[in-house]
Design a protein around this motif. Structure first.
Motif, PDB file in Angstrom:
ATOM      1  N   ILE A 113       0.837  -1.208   0.000  1.00  0.00           N
ATOM      2  CA  ILE A 113       0.000   0.000   0.000  1.00  0.00           C
ATOM      3  C   ILE A 113       0.870   1.257   0.000  1.00  0.00           C
ATOM      4  O   ILE A 113       0.607   2.227  -0.723  1.00  0.00           O
ATOM      5  N   GLU A 114       1.939   1.238   0.820  1.00  0.00           N
ATOM      6  CA  GLU A 114       2.829   2.398   0.893  1.00  0.00           C
ATOM      7  C   GLU A 114       3.543   2.637  -0.431  1.00  0.00           C
ATOM      8  O   GLU A 114       3.758   3.787  -0.846  1.00  0.00           O
ATOM      9  N   ASP A 115       3.890   1.554  -1.137  1.00  0.00           N
ATOM     10  CA  ASP A 115       4.542   1.687  -2.442  1.00  0.00           C
ATOM     11  C   ASP A 115       3.622   2.369  -3.447  1.00  0.00           C
ATOM     12  O   ASP A 115       4.054   3.224  -4.233  1.00  0.00           O
ATOM     13  N   LYS A 116       2.359   1.972  -3.427  1.00  0.00           N
ATOM     14  CA  LYS A 116       1.395   2.573  -4.352  1.00  0.00           C
ATOM     15  C   LYS A 116       1.275   4.070  -4.120  1.00  0.00           C
ATOM     16  O   LYS A 116       1.200   4.857  -5.064  1.00  0.00           O
ATOM     17  N   LYS A 117       1.290   4.440  -2.851  1.00  0.00           N
ATOM     18  CA  LYS A 117       1.172   5.858  -2.514  1.00  0.00           C
ATOM     19  C   LYS A 117       2.435   6.612  -2.920  1.00  0.00           C
ATOM     20  O   LYS A 117       2.356   7.679  -3.537  1.00  0.00           O
ATOM     21  N   ASP A 118       3.599   6.069  -2.572  1.00  0.00           N
ATOM     22  CA  ASP A 118       4.857   6.760  -2.855  1.00  0.00           C
ATOM     23  C   ASP A 118       5.102   6.935  -4.349  1.00  0.00           C
ATOM     24  O   ASP A 118       5.598   7.976  -4.786  1.00  0.00           O
ATOM     25  N   LEU A 119       4.773   5.920  -5.135  1.00  0.00           N
ATOM     26  CA  LEU A 119       5.040   5.979  -6.574  1.00  0.00           C
ATOM     27  C   LEU A 119       3.818   6.380  -7.395  1.00  0.00           C
ATOM     28  O   LEU A 119       3.871   6.390  -8.626  1.00  0.00           O
ATOM     29  N   GLU A 120       2.726   6.700  -6.695  1.00  0.00           N
ATOM     30  CA  GLU A 120       1.492   7.139  -7.361  1.00  0.00           C
ATOM     31  C   GLU A 120       1.067   6.130  -8.432  1.00  0.00           C
ATOM     32  O   GLU A 120       0.770   6.470  -9.576  1.00  0.00           O
ATOM     33  N   LEU A 121       1.027   4.859  -8.037  1.00  0.00           N
ATOM     34  CA  LEU A 121       0.713   3.780  -8.977  1.00  0.00           C
ATOM     35  C   LEU A 121      -0.781   3.681  -9.252  1.00  0.00           C
ATOM     36  O   LEU A 121      -1.610   3.932  -8.375  1.00  0.00           O
ATOM     37  N   GLU A 122      -1.100   3.284 -10.478  1.00  0.00           N
ATOM     38  CA  GLU A 122      -2.486   2.937 -10.795  1.00  0.00           C
ATOM     39  C   GLU A 122      -2.806   1.591 -10.152  1.00  0.00           C
ATOM     40  O   GLU A 122      -1.916   0.803  -9.821  1.00  0.00           O
ATOM     41  N   ASP A 123      -4.094   1.302  -9.998  1.00  0.00           N
ATOM     42  CA  ASP A 123      -4.506   0.101  -9.264  1.00  0.00           C
ATOM     43  C   ASP A 123      -3.962  -1.191  -9.868  1.00  0.00           C
ATOM     44  O   ASP A 123      -3.683  -2.158  -9.154  1.00  0.00           O
ATOM     45  N   ASP A 124      -3.844  -1.228 -11.198  1.00  0.00           N
ATOM     46  CA  ASP A 124      -3.398  -2.460 -11.852  1.00  0.00           C
ATOM     47  C   ASP A 124      -1.897  -2.479 -12.136  1.00  0.00           C
ATOM     48  O   ASP A 124      -1.401  -3.362 -12.828  1.00  0.00           O
ATOM     49  N   ASP A 125      -1.155  -1.513 -11.587  1.00  0.00           N
ATOM     50  CA  ASP A 125       0.284  -1.451 -11.828  1.00  0.00           C
ATOM     51  C   ASP A 125       1.029  -2.356 -10.846  1.00  0.00           C
ATOM     52  O   ASP A 125       0.538  -2.666  -9.758  1.00  0.00           O
ATOM     53  N   LYS A 126       2.212  -2.788 -11.249  1.00  0.00           N
ATOM     54  CA  LYS A 126       3.085  -3.581 -10.382  1.00  0.00           C
ATOM     55  C   LYS A 126       4.438  -2.891 -10.275  1.00  0.00           C
ATOM     56  O   LYS A 126       4.627  -1.799 -10.825  1.00  0.00           O
ATOM     57  N   LEU A 127       5.369  -3.526  -9.568  1.00  0.00           N
ATOM     58  CA  LEU A 127       6.695  -2.954  -9.389  1.00  0.00           C
ATOM     59  C   LEU A 127       7.745  -3.770 -10.128  1.00  0.00           C
ATOM     60  O   LEU A 127       7.664  -4.998 -10.188  1.00  0.00           O
ATOM     61  N   ILE A 128       8.727  -3.069 -10.684  1.00  0.00           N
ATOM     62  CA  ILE A 128       9.951  -3.723 -11.139  1.00  0.00           C
ATOM     63  C   ILE A 128      10.957  -3.591 -10.002  1.00  0.00           C
ATOM     64  O   ILE A 128      11.294  -2.476  -9.584  1.00  0.00           O
ATOM     65  N   TYR A 129      11.410  -4.713  -9.490  1.00  0.00           N
ATOM     66  CA  TYR A 129      12.382  -4.728  -8.399  1.00  0.00           C
ATOM     67  C   TYR A 129      13.753  -5.060  -8.981  1.00  0.00           C
ATOM     68  O   TYR A 129      13.941  -6.101  -9.609  1.00  0.00           O
ATOM     69  N   ILE A 130      14.695  -4.149  -8.786  1.00  0.00           N
ATOM     70  CA  ILE A 130      16.056  -4.336  -9.278  1.00  0.00           C
ATOM     71  C   ILE A 130      17.009  -4.286  -8.084  1.00  0.00           C
ATOM     72  O   ILE A 130      17.062  -3.280  -7.375  1.00  0.00           O
ATOM     73  N   GLN A 131      17.734  -5.366  -7.892  1.00  0.00           N
ATOM     74  CA  GLN A 131      18.741  -5.411  -6.836  1.00  0.00           C
ATOM     75  C   GLN A 131      20.120  -5.508  -7.486  1.00  0.00           C
ATOM     76  O   GLN A 131      20.362  -6.372  -8.327  1.00  0.00           O
ATOM     77  N   ARG A 132      21.004  -4.587  -7.090  1.00  0.00           N
ATOM     78  CA  ARG A 132      22.370  -4.596  -7.618  1.00  0.00           C
ATOM     79  C   ARG A 132      23.371  -4.568  -6.470  1.00  0.00           C
ATOM     80  O   ARG A 132      23.160  -3.893  -5.459  1.00  0.00           O
ATOM     81  N   LEU A 133      24.463  -5.271  -6.664  1.00  0.00           N
ATOM     82  CA  LEU A 133      25.581  -5.220  -5.740  1.00  0.00           C
ATOM     83  C   LEU A 133      26.633  -4.316  -6.370  1.00  0.00           C
ATOM     84  O   LEU A 133      27.041  -4.524  -7.513  1.00  0.00           O
ATOM     85  N   ARG A 134      27.057  -3.305  -5.607  1.00  0.00           N
ATOM     86  CA  ARG A 134      27.976  -2.328  -6.150  1.00  0.00           C
ATOM     87  C   ARG A 134      29.337  -2.478  -5.471  1.00  0.00           C
ATOM     88  O   ARG A 134      29.435  -2.561  -4.245  1.00  0.00           O
ATOM     89  N   PHE A 135      30.374  -2.525  -6.302  1.00  0.00           N
ATOM     90  CA  PHE A 135      31.722  -2.821  -5.831  1.00  0.00           C
ATOM     91  C   PHE A 135      32.627  -1.602  -5.971  1.00  0.00           C
ATOM     92  O   PHE A 135      32.481  -0.802  -6.902  1.00  0.00           O
ATOM     93  N   ALA A 136      33.567  -1.457  -5.037  1.00  0.00           N
ATOM     94  CA  ALA A 136      34.623  -0.457  -5.115  1.00  0.00           C
ATOM     95  C   ALA A 136      35.952  -1.199  -5.102  1.00  0.00           C
ATOM     96  O   ALA A 136      36.264  -1.903  -4.142  1.00  0.00           O
ATOM     97  N   ASP A 137      36.700  -1.073  -6.200  1.00  0.00           N
ATOM     98  CA  ASP A 137      37.957  -1.817  -6.360  1.00  0.00           C
ATOM     99  C   ASP A 137      37.763  -3.315  -6.139  1.00  0.00           C
ATOM    100  O   ASP A 137      38.584  -3.991  -5.493  1.00  0.00           O
ATOM    101  N   GLY A 138      36.659  -3.835  -6.665  1.00  0.00           N
ATOM    102  CA  GLY A 138      36.423  -5.270  -6.639  1.00  0.00           C
ATOM    103  C   GLY A 138      35.842  -5.807  -5.349  1.00  0.00           C
ATOM    104  O   GLY A 138      35.570  -7.008  -5.243  1.00  0.00           O
ATOM    105  N   GLU A 139      35.612  -4.946  -4.360  1.00  0.00           N
ATOM    106  CA  GLU A 139      35.053  -5.393  -3.091  1.00  0.00           C
ATOM    107  C   GLU A 139      33.653  -4.815  -2.902  1.00  0.00           C
ATOM    108  O   GLU A 139      33.431  -3.627  -3.151  1.00  0.00           O
ATOM    109  N   PRO A 140      32.684  -5.631  -2.455  1.00  0.00           N
ATOM    110  CA  PRO A 140      31.311  -5.137  -2.297  1.00  0.00           C
ATOM    111  C   PRO A 140      31.225  -4.026  -1.257  1.00  0.00           C
ATOM    112  O   PRO A 140      31.834  -4.117  -0.188  1.00  0.00           O
TER     113      PRO A 140
END
Length: 243
Positions: A113-140
């Motif tokens: 419910i909070e996601d719908k409010k924050d992103l102003e989603l329409e009732d039939d909309d869903k979320l794309i969830y993207i998880q990335r690991l970001r490294f600095a000099d090869g270390e997470p």
């Protein structure tokens, strides 16, 4: 040796010697430095002077004290302005670190419910969830979790996300995430969290390790929500600067 009648105080001279040894590679990450007594005898100064020099280097992120074990050279902290849109890549590069990214998850999920409010989603909309690991000099260093409207950002399901996400949005899709101080629409909070399970495994830290937890809602320059961000950053490798 230290110069007794120098303009620079003795503790500062000693701190500079140790810091230069770290920068030059004479002391490497994980090396234990001599004890206060050993440094005091070597440089013919009081332990108070030695303690002040070490405290400064701990504060600057060059050294870390481990209870009952001694003082060790640590990995440099990434310094970044306390603005969500301050580029992670630029911050790392400014600190001499090379950035790489790994996409861990990219999937469609049901919004809360909070996601719908924050992103102003329409009732039939869903979320794309993207998880990335970001490294600095090869270390997470950062585990990045971003949530986008599926209807508006469905192109992210097939795009190459190994580079800067914001640069992709700007250059290819003319979507311009706005800086927090200009738009007044994004909401960002920073808390201290503890690494557990997935976060600990991906970031290669122990369970219970302190992390920065950054939660935000980012808008574009037309005041439309772009994404929800929930990021975990290794606490002893990062430093935020208020400007």
């Amino acid at each position: 040796m230290l110069i007794q009648d120098s303009i620079n105080p003795l503790y500062q001279q000693l701190a500079d010697i140790i810091r230069n040894s770290i920068i030059n590679g004479e002391l490497r990450c994980g090396d234990k430095i001599p004890t206060e007594v050993e440094l005091s005898e070597k440089y013919d100064v009081s332990r108070i002077t030695v303690r002040a020099a070490i405290s400064e280097l701990v504060e600057l992120g060059y050294l870390v004290k481990k209870q009952g074990k001694g003082t060790f050279v640590t990995k440099p902290k990434v310094q970044r302005k306390i603005e969500y849109l301050s580029s992670f890549t630029a911050a790392c590069e400014a600190n001499g670190l090379k950035v790489t990214n790994e996409v861990i998850k990219r999937e469609i999920v049901e919004p809360e419910i909070e996601d719908k409010k924050d992103l102003e989603l329409e009732d039939d909309d869903k979320l794309i969830y993207i998880q990335r690991l970001r490294f600095a000099d090869g270390e997470p260093l950062m585990l990045e979790n971003n949530y986008f409207s599926c209807k508006r950002f469905n192109f992210l399901l097939t795009e190459d996300l190994n580079g800067s996400l914001y640069e992709l949005l700007k250059k290819k899709y003319d979507i311009n995430p706005s800086d927090s101080h200009d738009s007044g629409y994004d909401r960002t909070t920073i808390e201290i969290a503890k690494a557990v399970d997935e976060e600990a495994e991906l970031l290669k830290v122990q369970n219970g390790e302190p992390l920065f937890y950054i939660k935000t809602v980012i808008y574009d320059d037309k005041n439309r929500p772009v994404h929800i961000g929930k990021q975990y950053v290794i606490g002893d490798r990062y430093k935020f600067v208020i400007s």
